[in-house]
Design an enzyme around this catalytic site. Structure first.
Site, PDB file in Angstrom:
ATOM      1  N   SER A  91       0.966  -6.566   6.065  1.00 46.40           N
ATOM      2  CA  SER A  91       0.617  -6.234   4.685  1.00 46.40           C
ATOM      3  C   SER A  91      -0.865  -5.815   4.614  1.00 46.40           C
ATOM      4  O   SER A  91      -1.411  -5.340   5.612  1.00 46.40           O
ATOM      5  CB  SER A  91       0.911  -7.444   3.796  1.00 46.40           C
ATOM      6  OG  SER A  91       0.631  -7.119   2.458  1.00 46.40           O
ATOM      7  N   LYS A 121       2.866  -2.108   0.004  1.00 43.41           N
ATOM      8  CA  LYS A 121       2.469  -3.308   0.755  1.00 43.41           C
ATOM      9  C   LYS A 121       2.776  -4.566  -0.080  1.00 43.41           C
ATOM     10  O   LYS A 121       3.141  -5.600   0.451  1.00 43.41           O
ATOM     11  CB  LYS A 121       0.991  -3.239   1.138  1.00 43.41           C
ATOM     12  CG  LYS A 121       0.700  -2.173   2.196  1.00 43.41           C
ATOM     13  CD  LYS A 121       1.318  -2.544   3.537  1.00 43.41           C
ATOM     14  CE  LYS A 121       1.232  -1.480   4.577  1.00 43.41           C
ATOM     15  NZ  LYS A 121       1.845  -1.821   5.865  1.00 43.41           N
ATOM     16  N   TYR A 176       0.951   3.497  -1.665  1.00 42.99           N
ATOM     17  CA  TYR A 176       0.642   2.744  -0.434  1.00 42.99           C
ATOM     18  C   TYR A 176       0.387   1.273  -0.778  1.00 42.99           C
ATOM     19  O   TYR A 176       1.008   0.372  -0.219  1.00 42.99           O
ATOM     20  CB  TYR A 176      -0.565   3.355   0.288  1.00 42.99           C
ATOM     21  CG  TYR A 176      -1.041   2.484   1.434  1.00 42.99           C
ATOM     22  CD1 TYR A 176      -0.328   2.445   2.628  1.00 42.99           C
ATOM     23  CD2 TYR A 176      -2.173   1.672   1.309  1.00 42.99           C
ATOM     24  CE1 TYR A 176      -0.739   1.619   3.679  1.00 42.99           C
ATOM     25  CE2 TYR A 176      -2.587   0.850   2.354  1.00 42.99           C
ATOM     26  CZ  TYR A 176      -1.871   0.829   3.528  1.00 42.99           C
ATOM     27  OH  TYR A 176      -2.267   0.011   4.558  1.00 42.99           O
TER      28      TYR A 176
HETATM   29  N1  LIG Z   1      -6.606  -0.263   9.117  1.00 43.92           N
HETATM   30  C1  LIG Z   1      -6.632  -1.214   8.193  1.00 43.92           C
HETATM   31  O1  LIG Z   1      -7.696  -1.652   7.748  1.00 43.92           O
HETATM   32  C2  LIG Z   1      -5.338  -1.773   7.671  1.00 43.92           C
HETATM   33  C3  LIG Z   1      -5.419  -2.725   6.640  1.00 43.92           C
HETATM   34  C4  LIG Z   1      -4.242  -3.276   6.156  1.00 43.92           C
HETATM   35  C5  LIG Z   1      -3.029  -2.903   6.694  1.00 43.92           C
HETATM   36  N2  LIG Z   1      -2.976  -1.983   7.676  1.00 43.92           N
HETATM   37  C6  LIG Z   1      -1.646  -1.616   8.205  1.00 43.92           C
HETATM   38  O2  LIG Z   1      -1.678  -1.623   9.621  1.00 43.92           O
HETATM   39  C7  LIG Z   1      -0.635  -0.786  10.109  1.00 43.92           C
HETATM   40  C8  LIG Z   1      -1.194   0.137  11.168  1.00 43.92           C
HETATM   41  O3  LIG Z   1      -2.126   1.015  10.549  1.00 43.92           O
HETATM   42  P1  LIG Z   1      -3.448   1.516  11.261  1.00 43.92           P
HETATM   43  O4  LIG Z   1      -4.578   1.108  10.408  1.00 43.92           O
HETATM   44  O5  LIG Z   1      -3.430   1.173  12.686  1.00 43.92           O
HETATM   45  O6  LIG Z   1      -3.299   3.083  11.035  1.00 43.92           O
HETATM   46  P2  LIG Z   1      -3.067   4.283  12.072  1.00 43.92           P
HETATM   47  O7  LIG Z   1      -4.139   4.272  13.095  1.00 43.92           O
HETATM   48  O8  LIG Z   1      -2.891   5.484  11.220  1.00 43.92           O
HETATM   49  O9  LIG Z   1      -1.686   3.912  12.783  1.00 43.92           O
HETATM   50  C9  LIG Z   1      -0.452   3.992  12.100  1.00 43.92           C
HETATM   51  C10 LIG Z   1       0.664   3.976  13.115  1.00 43.92           C
HETATM   52  O10 LIG Z   1       1.901   4.106  12.407  1.00 43.92           O
HETATM   53  C11 LIG Z   1       2.574   5.262  12.908  1.00 43.92           C
HETATM   54  N3  LIG Z   1       3.340   5.921  11.859  1.00 43.92           N
HETATM   55  C12 LIG Z   1       2.885   6.465  10.710  1.00 43.92           C
HETATM   56  N4  LIG Z   1       3.901   7.026  10.027  1.00 43.92           N
HETATM   57  C13 LIG Z   1       5.018   6.814  10.776  1.00 43.92           C
HETATM   58  C14 LIG Z   1       6.384   7.187  10.627  1.00 43.92           C
HETATM   59  N5  LIG Z   1       6.816   7.877   9.573  1.00 43.92           N
HETATM   60  N6  LIG Z   1       7.256   6.839  11.585  1.00 43.92           N
HETATM   61  C15 LIG Z   1       6.841   6.150  12.673  1.00 43.92           C
HETATM   62  N7  LIG Z   1       5.563   5.788  12.883  1.00 43.92           N
HETATM   63  C16 LIG Z   1       4.668   6.131  11.945  1.00 43.92           C
HETATM   64  C17 LIG Z   1       1.482   6.181  13.428  1.00 43.92           C
HETATM   65  O11 LIG Z   1       2.041   7.144  14.322  1.00 43.92           O
HETATM   66  P3  LIG Z   1       1.321   8.581  14.525  1.00 43.92           P
HETATM   67  O12 LIG Z   1       0.188   8.329  15.465  1.00 43.92           O
HETATM   68  O13 LIG Z   1       2.401   9.444  15.106  1.00 43.92           O
HETATM   69  O14 LIG Z   1       0.864   9.040  13.171  1.00 43.92           O
HETATM   70  C18 LIG Z   1       0.581   5.160  14.094  1.00 43.92           C
HETATM   71  O15 LIG Z   1       1.092   4.773  15.336  1.00 43.92           O
HETATM   72  C19 LIG Z   1      -0.071  -0.045   8.899  1.00 43.92           C
HETATM   73  O16 LIG Z   1       1.114  -0.693   8.482  1.00 43.92           O
HETATM   74  C20 LIG Z   1      -1.157  -0.232   7.845  1.00 43.92           C
HETATM   75  O17 LIG Z   1      -0.652  -0.167   6.545  1.00 43.92           O
HETATM   76  C21 LIG Z   1      -4.103  -1.408   8.185  1.00 43.92           C
END
Ligand SMILES: NC(=O)c1ccc[n+]([C@@H]2O[C@H](COP(=O)([O-])OP(=O)(O)OC[C@H]3O[C@@H](n4cnc5c(N)ncnc54)[C@H](OP(=O)(O)O)[C@@H]3O)[C@@H](O)[C@H]2O)c1
Length: 343
Positions: free
Chosen positions: A174, A202, A198
């Protein structure tokens, strides 16, 4: 030597997902045989990820990798991946439902400026200046953001429930931003009218968790942990920032941490702490799955720890039940459609 552990990490190719894989390798003893199943959207990314992880754990034996190509915006892709896993494995120990994102369109710079001036910590914890597209629909005719962040996870977990039952753990991801989510709208479960799908998706993940975690633990012996990674620098919003604004954002993250925000963990490796802890180290009797979000946090000096937070309210549980009822119907409809398409 223990029995082999199997971990599936969705979106393992970058950001938090890759760091979850690294932290898992650093947490599980090398004497335990481990298989990491990488999911990515494209073959090239899956192969690159496995090569990088092999190099990361080059001195570890008893380690193997596998991959499946998963696109959460396509229900038939999820169904296909579920069948592949069912045919290759008899049990999955850890499923990290990490992949996801938003359909962002940019930054409202004047709003960002005002928010940062009036409260820098709040501006980089609960930002209202990230613009999101409204009304995007997936190829499956569902709200796109709802599909990739909420329904896809529910559908996937249901499809592979037999692999998880008997001790498997599911880790949902989340966000701290759910604190600024809109109130759940039963008339817009797919978030098609939301101006922040988005953030709201979550929140729906949290509602879904509140509705199913206890039941899945009792009926299937599957522990579904709800976690969030704090705030870390990944590529989730990177396309709207250049080197200058990225630098500015990082400075604000460090300032926020220094003035008392526990959530600015900043590196994805630190962000991966709570998800990996929930999978490997949490003890269900002491760390109940139901109603709690386990979050990655740091102190002022950047020392990471797991912070239990947010207890699901009675209203969350009621709304979660409505959401799950809608999603159960969508699962039925989706399976029916896949059957027709396969004929
Ligand atoms: N970064 C933060 O501060 C933060 C905070 C709270 C929650 N989150 C959560 O953490 C998780 C990972 O995010 P991240 O920050 O690491 O972002 P990220 O670097 O953009 O990574 C997202 C990952 O999800 C994959 N993805 C996106 N759309 C997809 C789809 N339709 N089908 C399959 N895979 C898909 C991406 O693949 P591609 O490389 O092919 O695009 C990538 O591997 C997410 O659920 C996000 O909401 C992140």
């Amino acid at each position: 030597m223990g029995t082999r552990k199997v971990a599936v990490i969705t979106g393992a190719n970058g950001g938090l997902g890759y760091s979850i894989a690294c932290r898992l390798l650093d947490t599980i003893s090398p004497s335990v045989p481990l298989t990491i199943v990488v999911t990515a959207r494209y073959l090239r990314k899956a192969v690159e990820t496995i090569n990088r992880l092999r190099a990361y754990a080059s001195n570890r034996d008893l380690l193997s990798f596998d991959y499946v190509l998963l696109d959460l915006s396509s229900i038939s892709s999820i169904d296909e991946v579920a069948h592949q896993l069912l045919s290759r494995y008899t049990h999955i120990d850890y499923l990290f439902c990490n992949a996801g994102g938003g359909d962002f369109t940019g930054i409202d710079w004047p709003a960002a400026f005002i928010e940062v001036i009036s409260g820098p910590k709040n501006a980089v914890t609960h930002p209202h200046f990230k613009r999101e597209r409204i009304g995007r629909i997936s190829r499956d005719s569902l709200g796109w953001v709802f599909q990739i962040n909420v329904f896809a996870n529910y559908f996937f977990v249901k499809q592979i429930s037999t692999l998880l039952s008997g001790g498997g753990r599911v880790i949902l991801i989340s966000s701290i931003e759910t604190e600024i989510a809109h109130k759940f709208d039963p008339e817009d479960v797919q978030l098609i009218n939301s101006d922040q799908p988005y953030v709201d998706s979550k929140k729906e993940l949290e509602l879904m968790h509140a509705a199913i975690a206890e039941r899945w633990a009792e009926e299937l012996d599957v522990q579904i942990y709800l976690t969030h990674p704090g705030i870390c620098q990944t590529s989730i919003f990177a396309e709207y920032l250049n080197w200058f604004t990225t630098f500015g954002m990082l400075c604000l993250f460090y300032i926020a941490r220094w003035i008392g925000s526990p959530w600015h963990v900043i590196t994805p490796y630190k962000g991966a702490l709570a998800p990996v802890w929930a999978a490997v180290d949490a003890v269900p009797e002491a760390d109940p799955v139901d109603g709690i979000v386990y979050a990655s946090a740091t102190d002022r000096w950047g020392r990471p720890y797991v912070k239990p937070t947010h207890n699901a309210s009675t209203e969350d549980r009621k709304n979660g039940a409505i959401l799950v009822e809608v999603m159960d119907k969508l699962v039925e409809d989706s399976l029916e459609r896949i059957k027709v398409e396969d004929k």
